[in-house]
Design a protein around this motif. Structure first.
Motif, PDB file in Angstrom:
ATOM      1  N   ALA A 147     -16.791 -43.189  37.980  1.00  0.00           N
ATOM      2  CA  ALA A 147     -17.317 -41.826  37.977  1.00  0.00           C
ATOM      3  C   ALA A 147     -17.280 -41.174  36.604  1.00  0.00           C
ATOM      4  O   ALA A 147     -18.265 -40.540  36.170  1.00  0.00           O
ATOM      5  N   LEU A 148     -16.171 -41.295  35.879  1.00  0.00           N
ATOM      6  CA  LEU A 148     -16.048 -40.573  34.608  1.00  0.00           C
ATOM      7  C   LEU A 148     -16.974 -41.102  33.533  1.00  0.00           C
ATOM      8  O   LEU A 148     -17.250 -40.404  32.555  1.00  0.00           O
ATOM      9  N   SER A 149     -17.482 -42.310  33.702  1.00  0.00           N
ATOM     10  CA  SER A 149     -18.443 -42.846  32.722  1.00  0.00           C
ATOM     11  C   SER A 149     -19.768 -42.100  32.782  1.00  0.00           C
ATOM     12  O   SER A 149     -20.605 -42.255  31.883  1.00  0.00           O
ATOM     13  N   HIS A 150     -19.956 -41.292  33.806  1.00  0.00           N
ATOM     14  CA  HIS A 150     -21.193 -40.515  33.950  1.00  0.00           C
ATOM     15  C   HIS A 150     -21.043 -39.092  33.431  1.00  0.00           C
ATOM     16  O   HIS A 150     -21.983 -38.297  33.515  1.00  0.00           O
ATOM     17  N   VAL A 151     -19.868 -38.741  32.891  1.00  0.00           N
ATOM     18  CA  VAL A 151     -19.624 -37.396  32.387  1.00  0.00           C
ATOM     19  C   VAL A 151     -19.950 -37.331  30.901  1.00  0.00           C
ATOM     20  O   VAL A 151     -19.422 -38.119  30.106  1.00  0.00           O
ATOM     21  N   ALA A 152     -20.817 -36.409  30.514  1.00  0.00           N
ATOM     22  CA  ALA A 152     -21.141 -36.212  29.096  1.00  0.00           C
ATOM     23  C   ALA A 152     -20.050 -35.438  28.389  1.00  0.00           C
ATOM     24  O   ALA A 152     -19.707 -35.728  27.234  1.00  0.00           O
ATOM     25  N   GLY A 153     -19.504 -34.424  29.058  1.00  0.00           N
ATOM     26  CA  GLY A 153     -18.493 -33.598  28.407  1.00  0.00           C
ATOM     27  C   GLY A 153     -17.990 -32.503  29.313  1.00  0.00           C
ATOM     28  O   GLY A 153     -18.275 -32.482  30.522  1.00  0.00           O
ATOM     29  N   TYR A 154     -17.249 -31.583  28.706  1.00  0.00           N
ATOM     30  CA  TYR A 154     -16.526 -30.560  29.463  1.00  0.00           C
ATOM     31  C   TYR A 154     -16.745 -29.183  28.846  1.00  0.00           C
ATOM     32  O   TYR A 154     -17.035 -29.059  27.656  1.00  0.00           O
ATOM     33  N   ALA A 155     -16.569 -28.168  29.675  1.00  0.00           N
ATOM     34  CA  ALA A 155     -16.699 -26.780  29.227  1.00  0.00           C
ATOM     35  C   ALA A 155     -15.773 -25.911  30.066  1.00  0.00           C
ATOM     36  O   ALA A 155     -15.101 -26.385  30.991  1.00  0.00           O
ATOM     37  N   CYS A 156     -15.749 -24.625  29.738  1.00  0.00           N
ATOM     38  CA  CYS A 156     -14.979 -23.635  30.488  1.00  0.00           C
ATOM     39  C   CYS A 156     -15.931 -22.832  31.378  1.00  0.00           C
ATOM     40  O   CYS A 156     -17.101 -22.651  31.040  1.00  0.00           O
ATOM     41  N   MET A 157     -15.404 -22.336  32.480  1.00  0.00           N
ATOM     42  CA  MET A 157     -16.182 -21.434  33.329  1.00  0.00           C
ATOM     43  C   MET A 157     -15.301 -20.305  33.836  1.00  0.00           C
ATOM     44  O   MET A 157     -14.147 -20.522  34.200  1.00  0.00           O
ATOM     45  N   ASN A 158     -15.857 -19.091  33.837  1.00  0.00           N
ATOM     46  CA  ASN A 158     -15.325 -17.985  34.618  1.00  0.00           C
ATOM     47  C   ASN A 158     -16.228 -17.868  35.834  1.00  0.00           C
ATOM     48  O   ASN A 158     -17.329 -17.328  35.749  1.00  0.00           O
ATOM     49  N   GLU A 159     -15.766 -18.414  36.954  1.00  0.00           N
ATOM     50  CA  GLU A 159     -16.590 -18.495  38.157  1.00  0.00           C
ATOM     51  C   GLU A 159     -16.393 -17.209  38.951  1.00  0.00           C
ATOM     52  O   GLU A 159     -15.808 -17.189  40.025  1.00  0.00           O
ATOM     53  N   GLY A 160     -16.902 -16.109  38.362  1.00  0.00           N
ATOM     54  CA  GLY A 160     -16.653 -14.774  38.894  1.00  0.00           C
ATOM     55  C   GLY A 160     -17.113 -14.608  40.330  1.00  0.00           C
ATOM     56  O   GLY A 160     -18.171 -15.108  40.725  1.00  0.00           O
TER      57      GLY A 160
END
Length: 284
Positions: A147-160
């Motif tokens: 699964a993780l081989s399909h992840v380009a990258g990461y970010a932050c979210m404020n899921e208000g």
């Protein structure tokens, strides 16, 4: 590598973020790939660094956009940390993966104002810091091991969220216009490091409200990606918000909901710090 979308001379474009600042993409590269979603779809991310040789611009002067414009899916995970459910009077408990979706226009970019809801909705406007994974390669029926081989990258979210309206439906409480944000950019997986080692911290007006690591998730990211890929095809640029730990305003006694003028920061070292302020309610 950190990749971002932003407005430059009134036009939407993208580029790379370094310690020197923001490097807009060269016009000839952008002519082939209109945005970062197109870059990911074409598997051209490795070529992007060579196409961002423009002089650096001051990030403080940039108008950042959500990093991936119009992702085909924004999928959010609920109840993925051990915590009190932050909607008074509601009891929710599940050992299964809980998912819901958000509309693209419910999320703004780094530095942009969050829209304060009006009327009764303004009484329960809450913050939710989350680790976000961005899909880089298409996947369907993927295994947890892959699964993780399909992840380009990461970010932050404020899921208000508007907690009062979550009593109407999860969709209602989670989809108020401009109620959340994500960014400030996408940090590629090689630079961001293992998700279970990421420390997520949420601050409101400088006060720490949430602090947890990816290792605290009930359902780890590989399991989430595998599960979602059995439901639907995950496309490059799709956004997966992995859930919010304890400490949100609705889970506090007394509640600590947002009000106009508040500043919310979501920080993940090696990924970035997302910062937004709460604006006055929209008049139209």
């Amino acid at each position: 590598m950190k990749i971002a979308s932003f407005l430059l001379n009134g036009r939407q474009t993208y580029g790379m973020v370094s310690s020197d600042g923001v490097h807009p993409v060269l016009p000839e590269f952008a002519a082939h790939f209109a945005d970062l979603r197109a870059v990911l779809t074409a598997q051209a991310l490795l070529d992007l660094a060579d196409a961002c040789t423009n002089p650096a611009l001051d990030p403080a002067a940039m108008q950042f956009l959500p990093p991936i414009p119009a992702p085909s899916k924004i999928l959010c995970i609920g109840l993925n940390y051990r915590k009190p459910y932050p909607v008074a009077g509601a009891v929710v408990q599940s050992d299964d993966i809980v998912i819901f979706g958000r509309h693209d226009d419910t999320l703004v970019g780094h530095g942009m104002p969050l829209e304060m809801p009006v009327a009764d909705a303004a009484q329960s406007f809450d913050f939710e810091g989350e680790i976000v994974a961005v899909i880089g390669r298409p996947c369907r029926h993927v295994t947890e091991a892959d699964a993780l081989s399909h992840v380009a990258g990461y970010a932050c979210m404020n899921e208000g969220s508007v907690r009062g309206w979550q009593k109407h439906s999860v969709h209602a409480g989670k989809n108020f216009h401009a109620s959340g944000a994500w960014g400030p950019w996408v940090t590629t997986a090689d630079e961001a490091g293992p998700v279970e080692q990421m420390r997520l911290t949420t601050r409101v007006n400088g006060d720490v409200m949430q602090s947890a690591t990816g290792a605290d998730m009930i359902h780890p990211l590989p399991k989430l990606i595998a599960y979602l890929s059995h439901i639907t095809r995950l496309n490059p640029g799709d956004v997966i918000a992995t859930g919010s730990p304890d400490g949100t305003g609705g889970s506090r006694k007394p509640p600590a909901f947002l009000k106009p003028g508040d500043v919310v920061e979501i920080d993940i070292p090696n990924v970035g710090t997302l910062r937004n302020h709460v604006a006055e309610p929209a008049q139209t």
